[in-house]
Design an enzyme around this catalytic site. Structure first.
Site, PDB file in Angstrom:
ATOM      1  N   SER A  82       0.822  -1.207   0.000  1.00  0.00           N
ATOM      2  CA  SER A  82       0.000   0.000   0.000  1.00  0.00           C
ATOM      3  C   SER A  82       0.860   1.263   0.000  1.00  0.00           C
ATOM      4  O   SER A  82       1.927   1.310   0.624  1.00  0.00           O
ATOM      5  CB  SER A  82      -0.905   0.004   1.234  1.00  0.00           C
ATOM      6  OG  SER A  82      -1.552   1.246   1.393  1.00  0.00           O
TER       7      SER A  82
ATOM      8  N   TYR B 115      -1.908   5.663  -5.759  1.00  0.00           N
ATOM      9  CA  TYR B 115      -2.930   6.643  -6.087  1.00  0.00           C
ATOM     10  C   TYR B 115      -2.269   7.705  -6.965  1.00  0.00           C
ATOM     11  O   TYR B 115      -1.148   8.140  -6.676  1.00  0.00           O
ATOM     12  CB  TYR B 115      -3.473   7.320  -4.828  1.00  0.00           C
ATOM     13  CG  TYR B 115      -4.268   6.427  -3.930  1.00  0.00           C
ATOM     14  CD1 TYR B 115      -5.609   6.170  -4.181  1.00  0.00           C
ATOM     15  CD2 TYR B 115      -3.688   5.843  -2.813  1.00  0.00           C
ATOM     16  CE1 TYR B 115      -6.357   5.351  -3.346  1.00  0.00           C
ATOM     17  CE2 TYR B 115      -4.423   5.015  -1.969  1.00  0.00           C
ATOM     18  CZ  TYR B 115      -5.753   4.777  -2.244  1.00  0.00           C
ATOM     19  OH  TYR B 115      -6.482   3.958  -1.421  1.00  0.00           O
TER      20      TYR B 115
ATOM     21  N   THR C 193      -5.134   2.431  -7.917  1.00  0.00           N
ATOM     22  CA  THR C 193      -6.483   2.448  -7.351  1.00  0.00           C
ATOM     23  C   THR C 193      -7.260   3.603  -7.976  1.00  0.00           C
ATOM     24  O   THR C 193      -6.863   4.758  -7.861  1.00  0.00           O
ATOM     25  CB  THR C 193      -6.429   2.590  -5.824  1.00  0.00           C
ATOM     26  OG1 THR C 193      -5.771   1.436  -5.279  1.00  0.00           O
ATOM     27  CG2 THR C 193      -7.823   2.687  -5.234  1.00  0.00           C
TER      28      THR C 193
ATOM     29  N   LYS D 292      -7.150  -0.929 -10.561  1.00  0.00           N
ATOM     30  CA  LYS D 292      -7.868  -1.590  -9.465  1.00  0.00           C
ATOM     31  C   LYS D 292      -9.080  -0.751  -9.060  1.00  0.00           C
ATOM     32  O   LYS D 292      -8.960   0.443  -8.812  1.00  0.00           O
ATOM     33  CB  LYS D 292      -6.945  -1.771  -8.252  1.00  0.00           C
ATOM     34  CG  LYS D 292      -7.595  -2.390  -7.033  1.00  0.00           C
ATOM     35  CD  LYS D 292      -6.586  -2.537  -5.906  1.00  0.00           C
ATOM     36  CE  LYS D 292      -7.190  -3.179  -4.680  1.00  0.00           C
ATOM     37  NZ  LYS D 292      -8.165  -2.289  -4.013  1.00  0.00           N
TER      38      LYS D 292
ATOM     39  N   HIS E 247     -13.284  -2.059  -3.200  1.00  0.00           N
ATOM     40  CA  HIS E 247     -12.481  -1.464  -2.128  1.00  0.00           C
ATOM     41  C   HIS E 247     -12.872  -2.034  -0.754  1.00  0.00           C
ATOM     42  O   HIS E 247     -12.901  -1.323   0.249  1.00  0.00           O
ATOM     43  CB  HIS E 247     -12.638   0.061  -2.128  1.00  0.00           C
ATOM     44  CG  HIS E 247     -11.397   0.794  -1.703  1.00  0.00           C
ATOM     45  ND1 HIS E 247     -10.583   1.452  -2.581  1.00  0.00           N
ATOM     46  CD2 HIS E 247     -10.836   0.971  -0.490  1.00  0.00           C
ATOM     47  CE1 HIS E 247      -9.577   2.010  -1.937  1.00  0.00           C
ATOM     48  NE2 HIS E 247      -9.700   1.729  -0.657  1.00  0.00           N
TER      49      HIS E 247
END
Length: 365
Positions: free
Chosen positions: A106, A130, A156, A232, A256
């Site tokens: 992450s 992101y 994402t 994603k 999510h």
């Protein structure tokens, strides 16, 4: 007593994680309808077993983006893993390497990209990204991931705004003072004009949210990296088709973890329409609610290349650090193998749409 299934490890975590950690890890958006549906949906699908097949030897291996993994079960990006165990993402990376599968790190990890890269060694790892309003910040993350041996970027795309997670808000969640978002340390941002160090979870989270992100942002990202780009957060055939038009080779179906828009479909519900839209032009991955090997089998039957798990990894960390993560992965692997044997499948390729059927609601007949 040794845990016999993921539910046992979940129960341990619910009793031993702090309220602060639980308020972040286990919650969903609004009424948490989608959070519950992610787990319950699997009950609506039945397995059609074939008999009198030699299942002495079963091969669970597959490939994702050309890299072999020993089972079609990888690790989703989950933030702030040191809330669950002091070793956090290092423990997860080591477990993934041991089990010969893929870990996705992450952006909001409590261990840096670089340190996870060292801990993972030659293990397969992807970086979740992101696209930030600050494109230089995004570029910095990408280049750090490249230098640290990550093999793909998992972008994402379902967070133009933050989901409304009431339980997290009521708890007043924030990162404890002894932890920090390691990827936002100022010494990681050479040449980037931004104040990020010690700015806290909420500030860094808001800084990463870009409501203006479009497909053009994905195309831009493809121009600045040699890594494969995975999108994603896809839930419709229309978006999957657009991803194909943009040259995307892997699509990750996800809601999510039920943490963004409540009331959306589960990944399993939209998987068939996305498989049909993609027509083998890209690999398809799914996450959300996987707790059993039978769940994994059902997703593979409906066309997923691999499934990824998030919350169970956090519960495993809480249970016993790296060994706890290994236990979670091993349980799912053993359950999938047994399911395949009982269903008459000796390889992942044997699992097809004919391996499952949708349950009939007899009450409506």
């Amino acid at each position: 007593m040794q845990p016999l299934c993921i539910r046992d490890i979940e129960q341990f975590a619910s009793e031993n994680l702090s309220k602060n950690a639980l308020s972040y890890y286990n919650v969903g958006a609004d009424d948490e309808e989608t959070l519950r549906d992610n787990v319950e949906i699997f009950k609506r699908i039945r397995i059609r077993p074939r008999m009198l097949i030699d299942v002495t030897n079963v091969d669970l291996s597959t490939t994702i983006l050309g890299r072999k993994i020993e089972m079609p079960i990888g690790i989703s990006p989950t933030a702030m893993q040191k809330l669950a165990h002091p070793d956090g993402e290092i423990a997860t990376a080591q477990a993934a390497k041991f089990m010969k599968t893929c870990m996705t790190l992450s952006t909001y990890s409590t261990t840096s990209i670089e340190d996870v890269g060292v801990a993972s060694g030659d293990g397969l790892r992807w970086f979740q990204l992101y696209v930030s309003p600050d494109r230089e910040l995004t570029r910095n993350f990408v280049h750090r991931a490249e230098r640290s041996g990550f093999k793909a970027l998992v972008v994402t795309v379902d967070v133009p705004v933050a989901g409304n997670r009431r339980k997290e808000i009521r708890q007043g969640f924030d990162l404890p003072p002894h932890l920090h978002l390691a990827n936002f340390s100022s010494n990681s941002f050479k040449g980037v004009d931004t104040e990020v160090e010690n700015s806290g979870w909420s500030n860094n989270y808001q800084m990463q949210i870009d409501g203006s992100i479009t497909w053009e942002s994905i195309s831009w990202l493809q121009t600045i990296t040699s890594l494969q780009v995975i999108v994603k957060g896809i839930l419709t055939a229309e978006d999957a088709s657009e991803a194909i038009r943009r040259g995307i080779k892997a699509i990750w179906i996800s809601n999510h973890g039920g943490r963004q828009l409540d009331g959306v479909p589960t990944a399993i519900e939209v998987l068939p329409e996305i498989v049909e839209a993609v027509k083998e032009q890209a690999e398809i991955y799914v996450d959300g609610g996987f707790r059993l090997g039978t769940d994994v089998f059902k997703a593979l039957a409906l066309g997923a290349r691999a499934v990824f798990i998030g919350r169970p990894i956090l519960w495993g960390l809480c249970y016993n650090g790296s060994d706890g993560v290994k236990k979670v992965l091993q349980l799912l692997k053993e359950e999938l193998q047994r399911t395949m044997q009982l269903a008459g499948c000796t390889s992942i390729g044997d699992i097809t749409p004919s391996s499952v059927i949708y349950a009939i609601n007899f009450s409506k007949i």
